[in-house]
Design a protein around this motif. Sequence first.
Motif, mmCIF file in Angstrom:
data_model
loop_
_atom_site.group_PDB
_atom_site.id
_atom_site.type_symbol
_atom_site.label_atom_id
_atom_site.label_comp_id
_atom_site.label_asym_id
_atom_site.label_seq_id
_atom_site.Cartn_x
_atom_site.Cartn_y
_atom_site.Cartn_z
ATOM 1 N N MET A 121 0.786 -1.316 -0.011
ATOM 2 C CA MET A 121 -0.037 -0.011 -0.048
ATOM 3 C C MET A 121 0.927 1.264 0.090
ATOM 4 S SD MET A 121 -3.132 0.866 0.111
ATOM 5 C CE MET A 121 -4.039 -0.421 0.971
ATOM 6 N N ARG A 123 0.609 5.405 -0.031
ATOM 7 C CA ARG A 123 -0.358 6.466 -0.004
ATOM 8 C C ARG A 123 -1.623 6.290 -0.241
ATOM 9 N NH1 ARG A 123 2.946 10.832 1.283
ATOM 10 N NH2 ARG A 123 5.337 10.079 1.094
ATOM 11 N N GLY A 124 -2.272 5.024 0.139
ATOM 12 C CA GLY A 124 -3.582 4.976 0.205
ATOM 13 C C GLY A 124 -4.014 4.165 -1.117
ATOM 14 N N ARG A 125 -3.081 3.963 -1.902
ATOM 15 C CA ARG A 125 -3.201 3.038 -3.299
ATOM 16 C C ARG A 125 -2.773 1.694 -3.184
ATOM 17 N NH1 ARG A 125 -5.605 5.961 -7.273
ATOM 18 N NH2 ARG A 125 -5.146 4.322 -8.860
ATOM 19 N N GLU A 126 -3.548 0.889 -3.477
ATOM 20 C CA GLU A 126 -3.146 -0.630 -3.607
ATOM 21 C C GLU A 126 -2.168 -0.890 -4.838
ATOM 22 O OE1 GLU A 126 -6.621 -3.042 -4.304
ATOM 23 O OE2 GLU A 126 -7.339 -2.622 -1.953
ATOM 24 N N GLY A 127 -1.142 -1.770 -4.231
ATOM 25 C CA GLY A 127 -0.126 -1.927 -5.514
ATOM 26 C C GLY A 127 0.644 -3.299 -5.167
ATOM 27 N N ASP A 146 1.050 0.413 -9.338
ATOM 28 C CA ASP A 146 -0.350 0.472 -8.976
ATOM 29 C C ASP A 146 -1.305 -0.822 -9.462
ATOM 30 O OD1 ASP A 146 -3.392 1.617 -9.630
ATOM 31 O OD2 ASP A 146 -2.568 3.090 -8.217
ATOM 32 N N HIS A 148 -3.990 -0.877 -10.291
ATOM 33 C CA HIS A 148 -5.387 -0.643 -11.274
ATOM 34 C C HIS A 148 -4.451 0.045 -12.651
ATOM 35 C CE1 HIS A 148 -8.095 -1.959 -8.336
ATOM 36 N NE2 HIS A 148 -7.512 -1.136 -7.334
ATOM 37 N N LEU A 153 4.389 3.230 -8.296
ATOM 38 C CA LEU A 153 4.222 4.277 -7.148
ATOM 39 C C LEU A 153 5.162 4.522 -6.235
ATOM 40 C CD1 LEU A 153 0.433 2.520 -6.115
ATOM 41 C CD2 LEU A 153 0.682 4.604 -7.474
ATOM 42 N N GLU A 165 1.914 10.180 -5.353
ATOM 43 C CA GLU A 165 0.399 10.153 -4.852
ATOM 44 C C GLU A 165 -0.362 10.932 -6.001
ATOM 45 O OE1 GLU A 165 -1.609 12.451 -1.158
ATOM 46 O OE2 GLU A 165 0.372 12.923 -1.809
ATOM 47 N N ASN A 166 -1.484 10.183 -5.861
ATOM 48 C CA ASN A 166 -2.633 10.572 -6.826
ATOM 49 C C ASN A 166 -2.138 10.666 -8.175
ATOM 50 O OD1 ASN A 166 -4.407 11.085 -4.549
ATOM 51 N ND2 ASN A 166 -3.473 13.321 -4.521
#
Length: 717
Positions: A121, A123-127, A146, A148, A153, A165-166
């Motif tokens: 994980m 910064r809040g994103r699955e990887g 990432d 998705h 990341l 991030e983002n």
Amino acid sequence: MAPTWEQIRGANYGTMGRTVRGLVHRPDGSWQLVLHAPEAAWRYENEFGEPIFLENTTDRWSLDADGTMVHAAKSPNTIYATMGIGSPSLLLRAYDVFPPKSSHGFDNHRFVDPNTPREAMVRGREGWEVTALDQYTNETVTYVFDAHLGVALRWQHGDEWMELENPALDQEFEPDLFRWTGPSRPAQDEMAKFQREHQERERALAEIPQAVPTWLPLTIGATSQSGDPRTGELSLSINGISPQFTLRRWVSAIGEPSLEWPNDQTPERYRQSLGDWTYEIRSYQDIDPADCARVVESIVPVDPPQREAAEITAELAAEEHDRREAQVLETLGTGRILTDHLADESLLIRTDFSDDAAWREIAVAAMAPIPQGNDMEFAAYLTCIDNRDYDGLSVDGLLEAIGEPPPYYAFLVDAETVSNPEKPIVAVYTGPDEPERPRGRTFRVIPAEMPSVENNLSIANMDFESFADSVDEDGVFRGFPEPVRPVGEVTTREIAQWIANDLDTDALRDFYAEIAGWKYPYPVSLFEVELLEVHAQARDHDHGVAELVGYDEFLAATAHGGPALSGTVPAHNARWSFVIDRESYRPIAVYRIGFRAYAPPASPDGAPQPMRLEVPFVCREPVSLSTLTDDDDLVDRGAVQQAVLAEAARLHGDAHIAGGEPVLQRIPRLEGFTIGCHAQVDGQPVFYLAIVTDVRDEFIVQEVPPEGLRVVGPGEA
């Protein structure tokens, strides 16, 4: 279910050619908004939304420390390198690190042997996290991709990392986002300057009339293609191969010019003067001298320059003089300010302004290269300070001007340096004030020894006092005394043969029994000595608690004096010292100094201690690895590697394991001999120790923990 590395790599390949943006975070807490439009458009913004770096296909702009944009027009032949933690391209263009397989066989190897992907994980994103080996640096690299989008990341290399991030893909960017229209100043592009000079040189070369040979030696090759043996009809493929060589020429009356690269590395094969010219052939290939002569004689000569040779020679000499003069003036440092050069520089400071010529002579001599043989030389790398503000500067004044170190040393050219025929320069210790190393301690050094002093102090290879304590009686360092040179190099086998029939003491018998039983000959240096000096050294040496064998007999035998040969032989926890007759090689005396087995000092409570590995035997025979040959009885390196990999697999289960090769190329077959081996476990470096046993191709293998490992033999602490 976790995807395979190939699936993750394919997802990242899917981001090729697509725009991407995101916030790039770094370990120091800073971040940047980064926009990228493939292939070459980049925009970095700071936290205030201000651009700090812009790049497109033709231009680059970067914000300098003074707040001004620096503009560089890109050249197709210019290589841009990013120093420090790395470029955001390592995230946004991660696919450049592991390109698709090419057909030409020159693939990059920045991400090899990746481990099994793991969930992560960022910064809040699955990887998915993947670790692999960077073969360029021989270190591990970790990426998180990432789950998705496929974009990277996180990138990590040692303690350095970046996180995205983002992230967003496929946004439309206006071309003006990657161009700066405000005020800027041009960059000092040294590469562009070099290219301009190169182009000017090429144009000048194109205007020089060429003298081309009209004959070359050829080796004719023929390959049958088709034919009929009944009729004799045959088709041949014919080719001619000529040796590759460089043809140099110069006007004989002007003289040979200096060799430039790459010709200075190419062997000379032939030289001949013909008419106004001298011709030279250089080649890595052997060329028959008769063929060389025919090549030269086939040259259609051109006219030499329509000027007097003496005039051209004088012009060249004047240019070389001006070039050297400009070099010297640059190095003398006229007008430099001391406090501008305190970091990572060796300072030579002028403090006497009575004689400009003497200062120049001293500075040039101090920096003059010293030949070391084999086309090697070394020199003192000095930053000269020639500024009248430092006229009469004392050591105390220097220390006050420097303040807190660095630098830790400096050199002064004072009135004594200028007036003394040897020109001894003052070396000053400017580091921290310590009882055993007082700040401001000085010694003098002649210019010829400046390379030795400066080189060793600059890399902290030797301490200031190493030189200060080695000065002559007048306080001047003129070099270390020449080491005593051996008069012969022999082996323990030869020594055993010489003394075999003269074993009239217990010590000689023990010495002979030990070295004669060694499996491999050990090299020994022999020195010419005077026995009375050997006697005094042995008598006055403080052996402490060492165990001595044959010591009294050694003192008695050497007390009579006379010339002899001496040497030492290492043994397990001991050392043998011997003297033999200079002519007959008969033994005179020998004694053994035994040392206690190493015992580690007590460590503070809670401090990590090296792991203790007790083995049933230790290697008691010294080995000179450089003298081993393939004909010796050696351990199979492959067997050692297999044993290490097997132990690593036992300890680490399903981990990806690679490497395991022994550090040594040749391994003696001696019980207790230890072998270091490097392996990678899931891309992380792990060191193993393999110990030779009394069973062929079986080893004691131990993984070395981070706190270290200490091998202990029978009876050792």
